[in-house]
Design a protein around this motif. Sequence first.
Motif, PDB file in Angstrom:
ATOM      1  N   ARG A 126      31.813  18.738  63.011  1.00  0.00           N
ATOM      2  CA  ARG A 126      30.394  19.036  63.138  1.00  0.00           C
ATOM      3  C   ARG A 126      29.957  18.988  64.599  1.00  0.00           C
ATOM      4  NH1 ARG A 126      26.545  14.966  60.309  1.00  0.00           N
ATOM      5  NH2 ARG A 126      26.608  13.978  62.359  1.00  0.00           N
ATOM      6  N   MET A 127      29.241  20.030  65.020  1.00  0.00           N
ATOM      7  CA  MET A 127      28.783  20.110  66.403  1.00  0.00           C
ATOM      8  C   MET A 127      27.737  19.038  66.688  1.00  0.00           C
ATOM      9  SD  MET A 127      29.963  22.381  68.611  1.00  0.00           S
ATOM     10  CE  MET A 127      28.587  22.408  69.750  1.00  0.00           C
ATOM     11  N   VAL A 128      27.810  18.474  67.871  1.00  0.00           N
ATOM     12  CA  VAL A 128      26.734  17.636  68.385  1.00  0.00           C
ATOM     13  C   VAL A 128      25.826  18.546  69.204  1.00  0.00           C
ATOM     14  CG1 VAL A 128      26.136  15.704  69.888  1.00  0.00           C
ATOM     15  CG2 VAL A 128      28.196  15.582  68.468  1.00  0.00           C
ATOM     16  N   ASP A 129      24.565  18.665  68.792  1.00  0.00           N
ATOM     17  CA  ASP A 129      23.622  19.510  69.519  1.00  0.00           C
ATOM     18  C   ASP A 129      23.176  18.741  70.752  1.00  0.00           C
ATOM     19  OD1 ASP A 129      22.019  21.610  70.175  1.00  0.00           O
ATOM     20  OD2 ASP A 129      20.440  21.133  68.737  1.00  0.00           O
ATOM     21  N   ALA A 130      24.072  18.704  71.727  1.00  0.00           N
ATOM     22  CA  ALA A 130      23.936  17.774  72.847  1.00  0.00           C
ATOM     23  C   ALA A 130      22.799  18.155  73.790  1.00  0.00           C
ATOM     24  CB  ALA A 130      25.247  17.694  73.617  1.00  0.00           C
ATOM     25  N   GLU A 131      21.963  17.172  74.074  1.00  0.00           N
ATOM     26  CA  GLU A 131      20.944  17.329  75.103  1.00  0.00           C
ATOM     27  C   GLU A 131      21.506  16.951  76.467  1.00  0.00           C
ATOM     28  OE1 GLU A 131      17.465  16.258  77.621  1.00  0.00           O
ATOM     29  OE2 GLU A 131      19.025  14.928  76.867  1.00  0.00           O
ATOM     30  N   ARG A 132      22.532  16.093  76.447  1.00  0.00           N
ATOM     31  CA  ARG A 132      23.243  15.697  77.658  1.00  0.00           C
ATOM     32  C   ARG A 132      24.658  15.298  77.273  1.00  0.00           C
ATOM     33  NH1 ARG A 132      19.026  11.251  79.258  1.00  0.00           N
ATOM     34  NH2 ARG A 132      17.696  12.710  78.147  1.00  0.00           N
ATOM     35  N   SER A 133      25.590  15.496  78.146  1.00  0.00           N
ATOM     36  CA  SER A 133      26.994  15.248  77.802  1.00  0.00           C
ATOM     37  C   SER A 133      27.820  15.152  79.070  1.00  0.00           C
ATOM     38  CB  SER A 133      27.533  16.367  76.903  1.00  0.00           C
ATOM     39  OG  SER A 133      27.315  17.622  77.512  1.00  0.00           O
ATOM     40  N   GLY A 134      29.087  14.785  78.899  1.00  0.00           N
ATOM     41  CA  GLY A 134      29.948  14.679  80.068  1.00  0.00           C
ATOM     42  C   GLY A 134      31.274  14.021  79.767  1.00  0.00           C
ATOM     43  N   VAL A 135      31.870  13.443  80.798  1.00  0.00           N
ATOM     44  CA  VAL A 135      33.174  12.796  80.695  1.00  0.00           C
ATOM     45  C   VAL A 135      33.092  11.412  81.319  1.00  0.00           C
ATOM     46  CG1 VAL A 135      34.455  14.971  80.734  1.00  0.00           C
ATOM     47  CG2 VAL A 135      33.971  13.796  82.883  1.00  0.00           C
ATOM     48  N   MET A 136      34.027  10.550  80.945  1.00  0.00           N
ATOM     49  CA  MET A 136      34.056   9.188  81.469  1.00  0.00           C
ATOM     50  C   MET A 136      35.497   8.717  81.601  1.00  0.00           C
ATOM     51  SD  MET A 136      32.541   5.694  79.692  1.00  0.00           S
ATOM     52  CE  MET A 136      33.116   6.210  78.057  1.00  0.00           C
ATOM     53  N   PHE A 137      35.792   8.115  82.748  1.00  0.00           N
ATOM     54  CA  PHE A 137      37.068   7.423  82.939  1.00  0.00           C
ATOM     55  C   PHE A 137      36.790   5.935  82.788  1.00  0.00           C
ATOM     56  CE2 PHE A 137      37.373  11.359  85.294  1.00  0.00           C
ATOM     57  CZ  PHE A 137      38.599  11.855  84.889  1.00  0.00           C
ATOM     58  N   SER A 152      38.901  -1.735  87.733  1.00  0.00           N
ATOM     59  CA  SER A 152      37.949  -1.856  86.632  1.00  0.00           C
ATOM     60  C   SER A 152      36.601  -1.260  87.011  1.00  0.00           C
ATOM     61  CB  SER A 152      37.774  -3.329  86.237  1.00  0.00           C
ATOM     62  OG  SER A 152      37.340  -4.099  87.358  1.00  0.00           O
ATOM     63  N   ARG A 153      36.623   0.000  87.354  1.00  0.00           N
ATOM     64  CA  ARG A 153      35.408   0.744  87.645  1.00  0.00           C
ATOM     65  C   ARG A 153      35.338   1.939  86.704  1.00  0.00           C
ATOM     66  NH1 ARG A 153      35.656   1.840  93.977  1.00  0.00           N
ATOM     67  NH2 ARG A 153      37.885   1.757  93.541  1.00  0.00           N
ATOM     68  N   VAL A 154      34.222   2.043  85.993  1.00  0.00           N
ATOM     69  CA  VAL A 154      34.007   3.186  85.111  1.00  0.00           C
ATOM     70  C   VAL A 154      33.387   4.313  85.933  1.00  0.00           C
ATOM     71  CG1 VAL A 154      32.746   4.055  83.118  1.00  0.00           C
ATOM     72  CG2 VAL A 154      33.689   1.739  83.083  1.00  0.00           C
ATOM     73  N   ILE A 155      33.937   5.501  85.808  1.00  0.00           N
ATOM     74  CA  ILE A 155      33.410   6.676  86.490  1.00  0.00           C
ATOM     75  C   ILE A 155      32.952   7.662  85.412  1.00  0.00           C
ATOM     76  CG2 ILE A 155      33.915   8.595  88.034  1.00  0.00           C
ATOM     77  CD1 ILE A 155      36.042   6.821  89.348  1.00  0.00           C
ATOM     78  N   ALA A 156      31.672   7.972  85.427  1.00  0.00           N
ATOM     79  CA  ALA A 156      31.112   8.877  84.428  1.00  0.00           C
ATOM     80  C   ALA A 156      30.486  10.076  85.110  1.00  0.00           C
ATOM     81  CB  ALA A 156      30.074   8.147  83.574  1.00  0.00           C
ATOM     82  N   GLU A 157      30.599  11.241  84.478  1.00  0.00           N
ATOM     83  CA  GLU A 157      29.948  12.454  84.950  1.00  0.00           C
ATOM     84  C   GLU A 157      29.087  12.988  83.818  1.00  0.00           C
ATOM     85  OE1 GLU A 157      33.076  15.063  86.328  1.00  0.00           O
ATOM     86  OE2 GLU A 157      32.895  14.235  88.334  1.00  0.00           O
ATOM     87  N   ALA A 158      27.900  13.513  84.158  1.00  0.00           N
ATOM     88  CA  ALA A 158      26.950  13.919  83.136  1.00  0.00           C
ATOM     89  C   ALA A 158      26.167  15.144  83.578  1.00  0.00           C
ATOM     90  CB  ALA A 158      25.989  12.767  82.833  1.00  0.00           C
ATOM     91  N   ALA A 159      25.837  15.993  82.612  1.00  0.00           N
ATOM     92  CA  ALA A 159      25.029  17.181  82.880  1.00  0.00           C
ATOM     93  C   ALA A 159      24.204  17.477  81.635  1.00  0.00           C
ATOM     94  CB  ALA A 159      25.913  18.372  83.244  1.00  0.00           C
ATOM     95  N   TRP A 160      23.239  18.363  81.776  1.00  0.00           N
ATOM     96  CA  TRP A 160      22.410  18.763  80.649  1.00  0.00           C
ATOM     97  C   TRP A 160      23.181  19.702  79.722  1.00  0.00           C
ATOM     98  CZ3 TRP A 160      18.743  15.459  80.848  1.00  0.00           C
ATOM     99  CH2 TRP A 160      18.094  15.136  82.036  1.00  0.00           C
ATOM    100  N   GLY A 161      22.895  19.625  78.423  1.00  0.00           N
ATOM    101  CA  GLY A 161      23.474  20.544  77.467  1.00  0.00           C
ATOM    102  C   GLY A 161      24.859  20.135  76.996  1.00  0.00           C
ATOM    103  N   LEU A 162      25.592  21.111  76.508  1.00  0.00           N
ATOM    104  CA  LEU A 162      26.934  20.877  75.982  1.00  0.00           C
ATOM    105  C   LEU A 162      27.914  20.554  77.095  1.00  0.00           C
ATOM    106  CD1 LEU A 162      27.055  23.828  73.416  1.00  0.00           C
ATOM    107  CD2 LEU A 162      26.596  21.422  72.917  1.00  0.00           C
ATOM    108  N   GLY A 163      28.944  19.787  76.740  1.00  0.00           N
ATOM    109  CA  GLY A 163      29.898  19.325  77.741  1.00  0.00           C
ATOM    110  C   GLY A 163      30.795  20.391  78.314  1.00  0.00           C
ATOM    111  N   GLU A 164      30.833  21.586  77.703  1.00  0.00           N
ATOM    112  CA  GLU A 164      31.694  22.644  78.219  1.00  0.00           C
ATOM    113  C   GLU A 164      31.360  22.977  79.670  1.00  0.00           C
ATOM    114  OE1 GLU A 164      34.458  24.339  76.611  1.00  0.00           O
ATOM    115  OE2 GLU A 164      34.137  22.408  75.658  1.00  0.00           O
TER     116      GLU A 164
END
Length: 466
Positions: free
Chosen positions: A179-190, A199-211
């Motif tokens: 099932r699709m997540v109708d994402a308002e914001r999405s991204g990736v995380m290490f 022990s540092r979390v690195i996250a990237e984020a943008a508006w909309g779908l993660g593609e």
Amino acid sequence: MTVLWLDDVTADDFDSVGGKAASLGELTAAGLPVPPGFVVSAETYRSFLEETGIAAELFDAVDVDASDSAALARAAERAQELIRGTEMPESVRSTILAAYDDLDDGAASVAVRSSATAEDLPDASFAGQQETFLNVDRSRLLDAVRDCWASLFTQRAIYYRNEQGFAHDRVNIAVVVQRMVDAERSGVMFTSHPTTGDSRVIAEAAWGLGEAVVSGAVSPDRYVVDRETGEVLEVDVSTKKVMHVRDSETGETVERPVPEERRDERVLSDAELERLVELGETVQAHYGAPQDVEWAIDERDTVAESGSEADAAAGGTDGDLFLLQSRPITTIDDDAGAEDAPDETDAADPAGATGAAGADATDAAAGAGADAASDGSWTDPSESAGPDAAGSGTADGGTRVDESGSGSGAAGDVALTGFGASPGRVAGGAAIVRTLDHLDRVGEPRTPPTRSRTATSSPSTATRAP
């Protein structure tokens, strides 16, 4: 079994469901927020080939000299035509559609993702070689499943298997329908630093779908958090020009401009970032190793309603946070010590931090060459650009943004422009391959730029694994 539900999938089902689906099953069993879905098993793909009688012709078609680019192109075209042009057996069709009808009463918009598996080939890495289709409805589901099967026979995938000595008839493919997540914001995380393992979390984020993030179509916001103390070490807010969203009329995924007032807004609030880091810690603890995670938040207009960027940064959201995929980080240098840790700029830069040591990096480089236009030339980056030319910028919608601070462009001539490679997946010296006959040179030792991001003129040729 034709279909397996993610609720029932475990790591022991790898041979039937592939790595992607096995990981999603593990996350689901651990009680983590994963969108519901099912898997069309690898055995179903195999039975499709056998029951329809196309197996022999298919594998004969791809038995070519992969160094012959023309023969490889013909083989890929023929193989994909065979799969796409052959009807599924009725029993397979009905089972897949029945499973779909159990998702949101048959009204679900789903993501259809390939999940390749190679029985008895533990060293195989097929990441990023097969297709993903978003916002698929019931009328397009069976075609999307067939398209995933056909993506096992792209030029790049055929070339890779031939070079690795893998028999084409030993590699199978499962398909995740989720099932699709109708994402308002999405991204990736290490969940840990992708080269040092700190022990540092690195996250990237943008508006909309993660593609838009994983394909390199947009320069995302970047956040660095100390996992042990929870302290936010860095927030780098980018200008986000485009986003991928679901078209309300057609139901398909489309690229749209980000509204002017949101382009420079921070995507994640402190509360959302804290939730994301907590989930990352849970995922890493579950697998016992640092993870590369794709995520999405399913909610609308929270930032716009908050009134200001400051309010958004301080506040929270009622949006649901989902995990879409998790894979091990394979680029951590076991020998790296504190003295080898990058400076703060590199620490917040997974695209520059994850070196080309992993198999995915080699695959991405091969894929870029396999799909590139052929003019018979080979470009050595050490000859066409200075030591910093390839590495001091990022790509955003095809525009290269200089981050070197010099602004002079004197480091060397631009050898290639286009979309940046997927964040955290490919980095290192760049080699431009314009003919398949020269793909073997990708592996040759070369002097890389001091810091580089591989780029390609097409976002489909060097993207993150679906």
